[in-house]
Design a protein around this motif. Structure first.
Motif, PDB file in Angstrom:
ATOM      1  N   LEU A  41       0.858  -1.177   0.000  1.00 17.41           N
ATOM      2  CA  LEU A  41       0.000   0.000   0.000  1.00 17.41           C
ATOM      3  C   LEU A  41       0.897   1.230   0.000  1.00 17.41           C
ATOM      4  CD1 LEU A  41      -2.762   1.468   0.303  1.00 17.41           C
ATOM      5  CD2 LEU A  41      -2.406   1.346   2.789  1.00 17.41           C
ATOM      6  N   ASP A  42       0.825   2.034  -1.070  1.00 19.01           N
ATOM      7  CA  ASP A  42       1.520   3.319  -1.100  1.00 19.01           C
ATOM      8  C   ASP A  42       0.539   4.342  -0.540  1.00 19.01           C
ATOM      9  OD1 ASP A  42       3.030   5.550  -1.554  1.00 19.01           O
ATOM     10  OD2 ASP A  42       3.431   5.142  -3.671  1.00 19.01           O
ATOM     11  N   ALA A  43       0.714   4.653   0.734  1.00 17.63           N
ATOM     12  CA  ALA A  43      -0.244   5.470   1.476  1.00 17.63           C
ATOM     13  C   ALA A  43       0.149   6.944   1.397  1.00 17.63           C
ATOM     14  CB  ALA A  43      -0.295   5.013   2.931  1.00 17.63           C
ATOM     15  N   GLY A  44      -0.585   7.693   0.581  1.00 18.94           N
ATOM     16  CA  GLY A  44      -0.218   9.071   0.306  1.00 18.94           C
ATOM     17  C   GLY A  44       0.800   9.092  -0.812  1.00 18.94           C
ATOM     18  N   ASP A  65      -4.345   8.441  -2.264  1.00 21.23           N
ATOM     19  CA  ASP A  65      -3.972   9.806  -1.892  1.00 21.23           C
ATOM     20  C   ASP A  65      -5.243  10.584  -1.619  1.00 21.23           C
ATOM     21  OD1 ASP A  65      -1.129  11.436  -2.176  1.00 21.23           O
ATOM     22  OD2 ASP A  65      -2.875  12.751  -2.305  1.00 21.23           O
ATOM     23  N   GLY A  66      -5.157  11.577  -0.749  1.00 23.43           N
ATOM     24  CA  GLY A  66      -6.326  12.377  -0.415  1.00 23.43           C
ATOM     25  C   GLY A  66      -6.607  13.491  -1.409  1.00 23.43           C
ATOM     26  N   THR A  86      -8.719   9.448   2.066  1.00 22.73           N
ATOM     27  CA  THR A  86      -7.978  10.069   3.157  1.00 22.73           C
ATOM     28  C   THR A  86      -7.636   9.021   4.208  1.00 22.73           C
ATOM     29  OG1 THR A  86      -9.974  10.639   4.396  1.00 22.73           O
ATOM     30  CG2 THR A  86      -9.163  12.263   2.788  1.00 22.73           C
ATOM     31  N   PHE A  87      -6.599   9.287   4.972  1.00 20.05           N
ATOM     32  CA  PHE A  87      -6.180   8.335   5.997  1.00 20.05           C
ATOM     33  C   PHE A  87      -7.250   8.140   7.066  1.00 20.05           C
ATOM     34  CE2 PHE A  87      -1.545   9.666   5.105  1.00 20.05           C
ATOM     35  CZ  PHE A  87      -1.488   8.787   4.037  1.00 20.05           C
ATOM     36  N   GLU A  88      -8.022   9.184   7.332  1.00 15.60           N
ATOM     37  CA  GLU A  88      -9.069   9.086   8.345  1.00 15.60           C
ATOM     38  C   GLU A  88     -10.165   8.095   7.945  1.00 15.60           C
ATOM     39  OE1 GLU A  88      -7.308  13.243   8.534  1.00 15.60           O
ATOM     40  OE2 GLU A  88      -7.917  11.821   6.977  1.00 15.60           O
ATOM     41  N   HIS A 107       1.228  15.032   7.839  1.00 16.87           N
ATOM     42  CA  HIS A 107       0.189  16.058   7.718  1.00 16.87           C
ATOM     43  C   HIS A 107      -1.009  15.794   8.642  1.00 16.87           C
ATOM     44  CE1 HIS A 107       2.253  18.094   4.577  1.00 16.87           C
ATOM     45  NE2 HIS A 107       2.147  17.112   3.710  1.00 16.87           N
ATOM     46  N   ILE A 108      -0.993  14.693   9.364  1.00 19.45           N
ATOM     47  CA  ILE A 108      -2.078  14.378  10.300  1.00 19.45           C
ATOM     48  C   ILE A 108      -1.818  15.088  11.632  1.00 19.45           C
ATOM     49  CG2 ILE A 108      -3.302  12.548  11.500  1.00 19.45           C
ATOM     50  CD1 ILE A 108      -3.664  12.499   8.474  1.00 19.45           C
ATOM     51  N   PRO A 109      -2.794  15.815  12.177  1.00 18.29           N
ATOM     52  CA  PRO A 109      -2.600  16.452  13.489  1.00 18.29           C
ATOM     53  C   PRO A 109      -2.229  15.407  14.542  1.00 18.29           C
ATOM     54  CG  PRO A 109      -4.587  17.287  12.442  1.00 18.29           C
ATOM     55  CD  PRO A 109      -4.118  16.135  11.604  1.00 18.29           C
ATOM     56  N   LEU A 110      -1.407  15.803  15.492  1.00 14.45           N
ATOM     57  CA  LEU A 110      -0.928  14.876  16.508  1.00 14.45           C
ATOM     58  C   LEU A 110      -2.080  14.201  17.247  1.00 14.45           C
ATOM     59  CD1 LEU A 110       1.516  13.685  17.973  1.00 14.45           C
ATOM     60  CD2 LEU A 110       1.447  15.649  19.528  1.00 14.45           C
TER      61      LEU A 110
END
Length: 205
Positions: A41-44, A65-66, A86-88, A107-110
């Protein structure tokens, strides 16, 4: 502007700035742990640069990708159907022998990283390998319309420790390969998913 909106608006410039980056060291560290023909999986996936490399090496690749603009470019560039996701909203379960999350989770908030990383770990098959990278540092910053979550070995280790079945195999730092960014540092990591993980105490490389 969200980070996804940034990539939608600056797709061509981003592709031009990253297409020729030498990723050999990182490819080797990741692919050396995978069997020939493994499903990655190429995630992003961004421009599709890394997906193209994996395909040429004989691996089966799913790319996501998002950014709609990046998906269009990567689909044309790689010749495969890149999924806009999106990852979410990641929805794969035990689907991949390897996950490549190169400069994308940053790029994901902590506050949202634990959930996103849990979703990503659940997408791995037993004994699956996961590469991920962040800009090296502490805290969250915004620059040029994008938000970044910086991590150190310790903060990444804490996130990984909270994931079920995930072990942190190694971490190492590299400099940015772009000629105008050589003073920037990156934190790279390899993780492994196991249904029966061995309890080990990891140490930064």
């Amino acid at each position: 502007m969200t980070s996804i909106a940034y990539y939608d608006q600056h797709c061509d410039a981003f592709v031009a700035n990253t297409a020729s980056v030498d990723m050999t060291e990182l490819y080797t560290a990741f692919l050396s742990r995978l069997k020939p023909g493994a499903h990655i999986l190429d995630a992003g996936c961004g421009s599709g640069r890394d997906t193209c490399h994996f395909l040429k090496q004989g691996y089966h690749v799913t790319a996501i990708d998002g950014s709609v603009a990046m998906v269009r470019h990567a689909s044309a560039f790689t010749g495969i159907n890149v999924r806009q996701l999106t990852f979410e909203n990641l929805d794969y379960q035990a689907a991949f022998e390897g996950i490549w999350a190169c400069a994308s989770l940053l790029h994901i908030p902590l506050s949202e990283l634990p959930d996103v990383m849990a979703r990503m770990s659940e997408a791995l098959k037993n004994n699956g390998i996961w590469y991920l990278s962040f800009k090296y540092g502490a805290g969250e910053v915004s620059r040029d319309g994008r938000s970044f979550t910086n991590l150190t070995e310790e903060s990444l280790g804490e996130l990984v420790d909270a994931l079920s079945g995930i072990s942190l195999l190694s971490t190492w730092q590299t400099s940015d390969k772009r000629s105008d960014r050589e003073d920037e540092r990156w934190l790279n990591a390899l993780c492994k998913y196991s249904k029966t993980p061995v309890q080990t105490t990891w140490q930064p490389a």
